[in-house]
Design an enzyme around this catalytic site. Structure first.
Site, short mmCIF file in Angstrom:
data_model
loop_
_atom_site.label_atom_id
_atom_site.label_comp_id
_atom_site.label_asym_id
_atom_site.label_seq_id
_atom_site.Cartn_x
_atom_site.Cartn_y
_atom_site.Cartn_z
N GLY A 105 3.85 12.21 -1.16
CA GLY A 105 3.00 12.32 -2.34
C GLY A 105 1.96 11.23 -2.43
O GLY A 105 1.95 10.28 -1.65
N GLY A 128 0.78 8.13 -3.33
CA GLY A 128 1.36 6.87 -3.79
C GLY A 128 0.35 5.91 -4.38
O GLY A 128 0.70 5.02 -5.15
N LYS A 147 -8.62 5.91 -5.43
CA LYS A 147 -7.63 5.39 -4.49
C LYS A 147 -7.45 3.90 -4.75
O LYS A 147 -8.37 3.11 -4.57
CB LYS A 147 -8.07 5.63 -3.05
CG LYS A 147 -7.00 5.24 -2.02
CD LYS A 147 -7.41 5.67 -0.63
CE LYS A 147 -6.33 5.31 0.39
NZ LYS A 147 -6.72 5.76 1.76
N ASP A 157 2.79 -0.64 -4.88
CA ASP A 157 2.24 -0.94 -6.20
C ASP A 157 1.10 -0.01 -6.58
O ASP A 157 0.52 -0.13 -7.65
CB ASP A 157 1.75 -2.40 -6.26
CG ASP A 157 0.73 -2.73 -5.19
OD1 ASP A 157 0.17 -1.81 -4.58
OD2 ASP A 157 0.48 -3.93 -4.96
N ASP A 168 1.08 14.70 6.69
CA ASP A 168 0.59 14.49 5.33
C ASP A 168 -0.84 13.95 5.33
O ASP A 168 -1.44 13.83 4.26
CB ASP A 168 1.52 13.54 4.56
CG ASP A 168 1.71 12.21 5.26
OD1 ASP A 168 2.32 12.22 6.35
OD2 ASP A 168 1.28 11.16 4.74
N ASN A 169 -1.38 13.64 6.51
CA ASN A 169 -2.76 13.19 6.62
C ASN A 169 -3.64 14.24 7.28
O ASN A 169 -4.72 13.92 7.79
CB ASN A 169 -2.85 11.89 7.43
CG ASN A 169 -2.21 10.72 6.70
OD1 ASN A 169 -2.10 10.73 5.48
ND2 ASN A 169 -1.80 9.72 7.44
#
Length: 540
Positions: free
Chosen positions: A123, A125, A146, A158, A291-292
């Site tokens: 997901g 992040g 982003k 974080d 995922d990329n």
């Protein structure tokens, strides 16, 4: 003031007036939110990392920063999207300090295979989509921040990004666009005024760095991993719904009884085309996890990327990819095929019989090599690709690898090779600006034989020498955004200087011309082993 503005507008050409009439600010625009109104999501807005079964996204409000300051803005992209230059409110939006009532910030839920291994739920992040921007032509794109703070998918992170990685993404995504390669794009770059702690090489040497946020855009950020997540959780109705929505929205030209198969065939074609384009310019993504991988065939998620300096099919800029070099430059086409296999497996439950799906996947190889051979013929200035040219292409690549010549400079010198250059000494001297090391006698002879074979083939062209050179100029960039240049620009920005950054921002807009030849040179020796130049990691 109002009278002055109206008078000024009347003095402008009608086309400019019309463009200005449609320009809107981020803070006043009414955003669309089709994705979140179509699919189930976690509406709680809670940040703690967690599994989110049954949903395709989670609400994620950006976390405010100390002092957002705009340091880059793409006028060209803004004009295309019809977004007005940012005012104070807009800069607050770009920094994650403000969202408007029509925005619905969310993080997408997806999974993926990372370095060949199933990683489960991943997901967004550190990416938060604000909503969908629609221009006057009814074209929509997603606007995404982003580095705007944690989301439920941040895992141990974080949700922040540092200036270093943000500058790299901002400049490289725009560089790829101007190279003519499908890509997400970057609209804006802001510093946050906050410090972010990062361990650059995961070696226990964490340090504080300047925080930053990129606003990036794409028609959609859907990835192979969105479909893998639903298949892995056996949420087949959601998988079917996502597939149908994706086809209707982004592939509306597809018709017939089996649109899902036709869609997968087109994703195969787009992915093969993208791999050919990366090979053409010497681009290495560095993290080709599923995922990329964009479902639209875009270059997405700029991390430890690099262009080739010296030619090396085994080169990877990503320290995380060592020693296996799974995502090395020369292996990218085969990884594209492998990743498509993962996507095929994910959507297989939508088919009663999977023979046609398998056949579509296997057709990737035919598509790739057809496009690759045509591309290489253009790079070499051939009138067409003939079966007998395969040997020449392989010989050129072998010689480049043997010499470790600078790929970009070598092809530029090939364009300008004088017709009478026919001795070993003259050929070696002509290509010497592309050498990082002087070739030994054997390698010099190899180069001579390669160029003689090339010259013989060029003499058989059915097009003029001028037309051949024009093909080469359009296919071979003269300017590439080398990692050492990015490193120098980042180091300047960290000191509050923008000179090199602004030069690079202009140079990347015209990569096929000799307009910025101050950058047309070999990578300097100091950059050979410099962290952030020769070596990078997945760290943001």
């Amino acid at each position: 003031m109002e009278r002055f503005i109206k008078a000024h507008q009347m003095a402008l050409p009608l086309s400019v007036q019309k463009k200005q009439d449609f320009m809107e600010n981020l803070s006043t625009k009414t955003f669309k939110n089709e994705f979140i109104t179509t699919f189930d999501g976690d509406e709680s807005g809670n940040f703690p990392p967690r599994q989110t079964p049954g949903v395709l996204y989670s609400k994620a409000i950006p976390t405010p920063v100390k002092n957002p300051e705009l340091i880059a803005w793409s006028d060209e992209l803004a004009e295309e999207l019809q977004i007005a230059k940012p005012d104070e409110k807009d800069i607050s939006i770009l920094g994650g300090n403000l969202t408007t009532s029509s925005m619905y910030p969310y993080a997408a839920c997806y999974a993926g295979h990372q370095f060949g291994n199933w990683a489960g739920q991943l997901g967004d992040g550190r990416a938060i989509t604000l909503g969908e921007w629609e221009n006057s032509n009814k074209a929509t794109c997603e606007l995404q921040l982003k580095g705007a703070g944690p989301t439920p998918y941040s895992r141990r992170g974080d949700g922040r990004a540092v200036l270093r990685s943000s500058v790299r993404e901002y400049l490289m995504s725009e560089a790829m666009y101007y190279l003519g390669i499908p890509t997400t794009r970057a609209l804006a770059l802001v510093t946050t005024g906050d410090q972010v702690i990062r361990d650059l090489f995961y070696d226990g040497n964490a340090a504080y760095e300047k925080g930053a946020i990129v606003m990036r855009t794409a028609p959609s950020f859907l990835r192979f991993g969105n479909f893998e997540m639903l298949a892995a959780r056996q949420e087949i109705p959601q998988l079917e719904k996502l597939t149908a929505w994706t086809i209707d929205k982004f592939f509306p030209h597809l018709t017939g009884a089996n649109k899902t198969l036709a869609w997968f065939e087109e994703v195969v074609e787009k992915t093969a085309s993208l791999m050919v384009e990366w090979i053409r310019v010497g681009f290495v993504h560095g993290v080709m996890n599923t995922d990329n991988m964009s479902i639209l065939g875009l270059t997405i998620d700029y991390g430890p990327f690099s262009f080739l300096d010296q030619y090396d099919p085994e080169f990877t800029p990503n320290t995380t990819d060592l020693p296996g070099r799974r995502y090395a430059y020369g292996r990218q086409p085969s990884i594209g095929y492998w990743n498509l296999g993962c996507l095929a497996s994910a959507i297989a439950p939508l088919f009663e019989e999977t023979e046609q799906l398998s056949a579509a996947l296997e057709n990737y190889k035919t598509i790739y090599f057809s496009k690759y051979h045509a591309m290489m013929a253009d790079k070499l200035g051939l009138d067409e690709f003939k079966a007998t040219d395969q040997e020449l292409i392989e010989t050129v690549e072998k010689t480049l690898n043997l010499l470790k010549a600078d790929m970009t400079i070598f092809y530029q010198l090939l364009i300008s090779l004088p017709a009478g250059t026919d001795t070993e000494e003259l050929i070696s001297a002509h290509f010497s600006p592309s050498f990082y090391e002087l070739p030994n006698k054997a390698n010099q002879q190899e180069l001579y034989q390669t160029i003689k074979s090339y010259q013989k083939r060029i003499s058989e062209n059915q097009i003029s020498p001028e037309a051949s050179q024009e093909l080469m100029r359009k296919s071979n960039p003269r300017f590439i955004l080398r990692n050492y240049l990015l490193l120098q620009a980042i180091q300047e920005l960290e000191k509050g200087e923008q000179t090199l950054f602004l030069k690079l921002q202009e140079a990347l807009k015209n990569p096929y011309a000799a307009a910025h030849d101050e950058f047309f040179k070999l990578r300097p020796e100091w950059a050979n082993d410099q962290p952030g130049s020769s070596t990078l990691s997945c760290s943001s």
